[in-house]
Write a protein that holds these residues in place. Structure first.
Motif, PDB file in Angstrom:
ATOM      1  N   ILE A  14      60.637   9.964   4.810  1.00 44.50           N
ATOM      2  CA  ILE A  14      60.188  10.918   3.818  1.00 44.50           C
ATOM      3  C   ILE A  14      60.037  10.292   2.437  1.00 44.50           C
ATOM      4  O   ILE A  14      59.043  10.499   1.740  1.00 44.50           O
ATOM      5  N   GLY A  15      61.040   9.511   2.013  1.00 42.80           N
ATOM      6  CA  GLY A  15      61.011   8.960   0.664  1.00 42.80           C
ATOM      7  C   GLY A  15      59.817   8.074   0.402  1.00 42.80           C
ATOM      8  O   GLY A  15      58.993   8.351  -0.475  1.00 42.80           O
ATOM      9  N   TRP A  16      59.682   6.996   1.193  1.00 43.68           N
ATOM     10  CA  TRP A  16      58.587   6.067   0.948  1.00 43.68           C
ATOM     11  C   TRP A  16      57.245   6.637   1.373  1.00 43.68           C
ATOM     12  O   TRP A  16      56.210   6.337   0.766  1.00 43.68           O
ATOM     13  N   LEU A  17      57.236   7.494   2.414  1.00 42.27           N
ATOM     14  CA  LEU A  17      55.971   8.055   2.873  1.00 42.27           C
ATOM     15  C   LEU A  17      55.370   8.970   1.819  1.00 42.27           C
ATOM     16  O   LEU A  17      54.172   8.919   1.534  1.00 42.27           O
ATOM     17  N   ARG A  18      56.207   9.801   1.219  1.00 41.10           N
ATOM     18  CA  ARG A  18      55.710  10.700   0.183  1.00 41.10           C
ATOM     19  C   ARG A  18      55.126   9.916  -0.982  1.00 41.10           C
ATOM     20  O   ARG A  18      54.026  10.213  -1.467  1.00 41.10           O
ATOM     21  N   ALA A  19      55.852   8.891  -1.446  1.00 42.67           N
ATOM     22  CA  ALA A  19      55.384   8.092  -2.573  1.00 42.67           C
ATOM     23  C   ALA A  19      54.113   7.330  -2.228  1.00 42.67           C
ATOM     24  O   ALA A  19      53.175   7.263  -3.036  1.00 42.67           O
ATOM     25  N   ALA A  20      54.054   6.757  -1.029  1.00 44.65           N
ATOM     26  CA  ALA A  20      52.889   5.972  -0.633  1.00 44.65           C
ATOM     27  C   ALA A  20      51.658   6.846  -0.461  1.00 44.65           C
ATOM     28  O   ALA A  20      50.557   6.496  -0.919  1.00 44.65           O
ATOM     29  N   LEU A 190      43.061   8.729   5.363  1.00 44.92           N
ATOM     30  CA  LEU A 190      44.410   8.715   4.801  1.00 44.92           C
ATOM     31  C   LEU A 190      45.174   9.976   5.161  1.00 44.92           C
ATOM     32  O   LEU A 190      46.339   9.922   5.574  1.00 44.92           O
ATOM     33  N   GLY A 191      44.521  11.113   5.020  1.00 45.73           N
ATOM     34  CA  GLY A 191      45.182  12.373   5.344  1.00 45.73           C
ATOM     35  C   GLY A 191      45.572  12.456   6.805  1.00 45.73           C
ATOM     36  O   GLY A 191      46.654  12.941   7.148  1.00 45.73           O
ATOM     37  N   ALA A 192      44.691  11.971   7.673  1.00 43.77           N
ATOM     38  CA  ALA A 192      44.981  11.997   9.108  1.00 43.77           C
ATOM     39  C   ALA A 192      46.138  11.067   9.459  1.00 43.77           C
ATOM     40  O   ALA A 192      47.036  11.437  10.226  1.00 43.77           O
ATOM     41  N   VAL A 193      46.126   9.860   8.896  1.00 43.16           N
ATOM     42  CA  VAL A 193      47.195   8.896   9.177  1.00 43.16           C
ATOM     43  C   VAL A 193      48.531   9.393   8.638  1.00 43.16           C
ATOM     44  O   VAL A 193      49.567   9.287   9.302  1.00 43.16           O
ATOM     45  N   ALA A 194      48.516   9.950   7.420  1.00 45.15           N
ATOM     46  CA  ALA A 194      49.746  10.479   6.839  1.00 45.15           C
ATOM     47  C   ALA A 194      50.302  11.620   7.664  1.00 45.15           C
ATOM     48  O   ALA A 194      51.516  11.713   7.898  1.00 45.15           O
ATOM     49  N   ALA A 195      49.419  12.493   8.124  1.00 45.33           N
ATOM     50  CA  ALA A 195      49.858  13.609   8.961  1.00 45.33           C
ATOM     51  C   ALA A 195      50.421  13.106  10.283  1.00 45.33           C
ATOM     52  O   ALA A 195      51.456  13.593  10.760  1.00 45.33           O
ATOM     53  N   ARG A 196      49.750  12.120  10.872  1.00 51.21           N
ATOM     54  CA  ARG A 196      50.216  11.554  12.142  1.00 51.21           C
ATOM     55  C   ARG A 196      51.578  10.896  11.963  1.00 51.21           C
ATOM     56  O   ARG A 196      52.472  11.047  12.802  1.00 51.21           O
ATOM     57  N   ALA A 200      52.609  15.761  11.783  1.00 53.09           N
ATOM     58  CA  ALA A 200      51.828  16.982  11.592  1.00 53.09           C
ATOM     59  C   ALA A 200      50.452  16.827  12.230  1.00 53.09           C
ATOM     60  O   ALA A 200      50.033  15.704  12.535  1.00 53.09           O
ATOM     61  N   PRO A 201      49.706  17.925  12.426  1.00 59.19           N
ATOM     62  CA  PRO A 201      48.356  17.834  12.995  1.00 59.19           C
ATOM     63  C   PRO A 201      47.436  17.000  12.117  1.00 59.19           C
ATOM     64  O   PRO A 201      47.362  17.218  10.903  1.00 59.19           O
ATOM     65  N   MET A 202      46.717  16.059  12.711  1.00 59.11           N
ATOM     66  CA  MET A 202      45.888  15.138  11.948  1.00 59.11           C
ATOM     67  C   MET A 202      44.699  15.838  11.291  1.00 59.11           C
ATOM     68  O   MET A 202      44.341  15.525  10.150  1.00 59.11           O
ATOM     69  N   LEU A 203      44.071  16.767  12.008  1.00 59.26           N
ATOM     70  CA  LEU A 203      42.893  17.441  11.466  1.00 59.26           C
ATOM     71  C   LEU A 203      43.246  18.245  10.228  1.00 59.26           C
ATOM     72  O   LEU A 203      42.511  18.226   9.225  1.00 59.26           O
TER      73      LEU A 203
END
Length: 232
Positions: A14-20, A190-196, A200-203
């Motif tokens: 969560i920490g690094w993913l949110r910032a990245a 980016l949104g799809a990869v972050a969701a994956r 979360a759902p990629m779409l």
């Protein structure tokens, strides 16, 4: 023979993913919006690239500094809460033990079992037990300012480089459209990869990023056309 059961959890990201994700998203959106606005105002390519580079450097520094300050404030709060809890454990250990047992009762344990659990966890790591179960502070979710700052600044730089590269390669006749479309493709990915990565759902992840980013770029393009009187 029992097989080892391995579960994959994502809370430690969560920490690094949110910032990245925030850094990369902001890098693409803010730099693309800046470049689109300037391109729409009929600026030449040299000026567009220079503005893009300035936006990349300034934005990366701003994101890193902002993330460091924000997460440092969270870390300071956590440290202060832990200091209070450490003092209470030293001064009133029985009260703290009773408090911990009460937390477990509220979570569904009977009083006797809750007391035993509280005693064993206190004997093992009293401060850790109170940090986790009373304050909600865990090792995975602890604030790490430097890591968050570096992740945010690096991600912003990578994100900002994408629309900047598009500005360099795009033909003058369709520069605005090319930058916008390529940036939206980057943002959707980016949104799809972050969701994956977050489970979360990629779409859905891709769509929410693209929608708001397209709106931001459209607004800056309109502003650029309005003040620049461009026909690009």
């Amino acid at each position: 023979m029992l097989k080892h059961h391995h579960e994959i959890h994502r809370t430690d990201r969560i920490g690094w993913l949110r910032a990245a994700v925030l850094g990369a998203n902001d890098g693409i959106v803010s730099t693309a919006s800046l470049i689109v606005g300037i391109a729409a105002a009929n600026m030449d390519q040299a000026g567009i690239v220079l503005a893009g580079i300035a936006g990349l450097v300034g934005g990366a520094m701003s994101m890193g500094a902002g993330e460091y300050i924000s997460v440092s404030s969270q870390a300071d709060t956590e440290a202060a809460d832990l200091a209070v809890e450490r003092d209470e454990l030293d001064r009133h250990p029985q009260h703290e033990l009773k408090e911990l047992a009460g937390i477990y009762v509220k979570r569904g344990l009977d009083a006797e079992l809750a007391q035993r659990v509280a005693e064993q966890l206190t004997a093992h790591d009293a401060l850790g037990a109170h940090a986790r179960d009373e304050l909600g502070i865990t090792h995975e979710l602890r604030a790490r300012p430097l890591l968050a700052a570096l992740a945010s600044a690096a991600a912003f730089s990578v994100g900002a480089a994408l629309p900047l590269l598009s500005a360099v390669l795009a033909p003058a006749s369709g520069r605005v459209a090319t930058i916008m479309l390529s940036s939206l493709v980057f943002l959707a990915a980016l949104g799809a990869v972050a969701a994956r990565t977050g489970g979360a759902p990629m779409l859905r992840g891709a769509w929410r990023v693209v929608f708001w980013s397209a709106l931001a770029m459209a607004v800056t393009a309109v502003v650029g056309y309005w003040f620049g009187g461009s026909t690009v």
